[in-house]
Design an enzyme around this catalytic site. Sequence first.
Site, PDB file in Angstrom:
ATOM      1  N   HIS A  24      35.319  44.125   1.624  1.00 51.94           N
ATOM      2  CA  HIS A  24      34.419  44.093   2.771  1.00 51.94           C
ATOM      3  C   HIS A  24      33.764  42.735   3.001  1.00 51.94           C
ATOM      4  CE1 HIS A  24      31.395  44.521  -0.414  1.00 51.94           C
ATOM      5  NE2 HIS A  24      30.504  44.103   0.466  1.00 51.94           N
ATOM      6  N   ARG A  25      33.883  41.801   2.063  1.00 54.22           N
ATOM      7  CA  ARG A  25      33.182  40.525   2.216  1.00 54.22           C
ATOM      8  C   ARG A  25      33.869  39.639   3.255  1.00 54.22           C
ATOM      9  NH1 ARG A  25      28.952  40.109  -0.854  1.00 54.22           N
ATOM     10  NH2 ARG A  25      28.826  41.431  -2.698  1.00 54.22           N
TER      11      ARG A  25
END
Length: 364
Positions: free
Chosen positions: A209-210
């Site tokens: 998700h980064r």
Amino acid sequence: MKITIVAGARPNFIKIAPIIKAIEKNQSEGKTISFRLVHTGQHYDKNLSDTFFEELNIPHPNSNLEVKSGTQAQQTAAIMIAFEQELLENPCDLVLVVGDVNSTMACAIVAKKLNIKVTHVEAGIRSGDMTMPEEINRIVTDSITDYFFTTSTWAGENLLKYGAEPSTIHFVGNVMIDTLYQNLERISAPSFWNEYQLETGNYIILTLHRPSNVDEENSLIDLLKGIDKMVGEKKVIFPIHPRTKSILGEQNLSLKNIITVEPQGYLNFMYLIKNSFAVITDSGGISEETTVLNIPCFTLRTTTERPETINIGTNNLIGTSIDNLEKIFGEFLKNGPKKSGIPELWDGKASERIIDIILSKNNE
């Protein structure tokens, strides 16, 4: 002693659950302590918030600020405006914030400007990467915190470098691990367990998700294709974060091994972690849970704010290169997992220590 507890995002909910249990235990013993739970609404997808309240037996929030998404500035501003009104209408002695999300920083600032003491659970962790919004949130929050509760002695050393008074720093352990221990007997297989013929040790968990991994579509696709090829015959269960899903859109990547599923509730996700062969992730928190569960973890980041998961735990810091992941994962397949252990005070009792210390401060 009136405490306002702030939760805004998925990791926050996992961390506040044992703190609330510790408060309730003290209440049952006749201690004069109460809490008001405020959900900022930073995560508003049911799979990322409401489910956690239900599964972890957290009482429904006394207030939901319902700020939802926006830019960093928009979201932070909306939280501050709403939380100021919340505190004016419901005064307290202490605001307790956890972790490093926008809600953590925003609510700490509001509390201090209203002359309310702030305690920060999971204080002092640092990645050294100022491109991470979370790193800025940590630094700002810790600069105005009154009582620091840390997961490691290393975090305490960071706070001393920033000028914190030694008497305000308390090494208590890890509340996220409290939640894990309290729920290990309750974890359960997700609905798709049999559908995908999952068995203990025959699959890998993947989470991404980064921004450094998911914001550029082509590099994200290359990363997924590289992982799909690298794992051989192992299945890869990929609970897809809403941010990652929106970037991939409706593309059919024809991946042989990667199975995309919806975000999982805590009890199902911990079951998947506990029974996996390995975990590939860019989450910091997951590397703590894999360390305690003794599951090899490969973190797709160049820095980590949780070095204890590498020094003593199962975590391997990879960077964001698929080539480096293939190399280190290949060495793991050849040589087996590295020797690991559980960090000091990650014993399931951090929350009890926190509330005991807060009560002792109130009596000073």
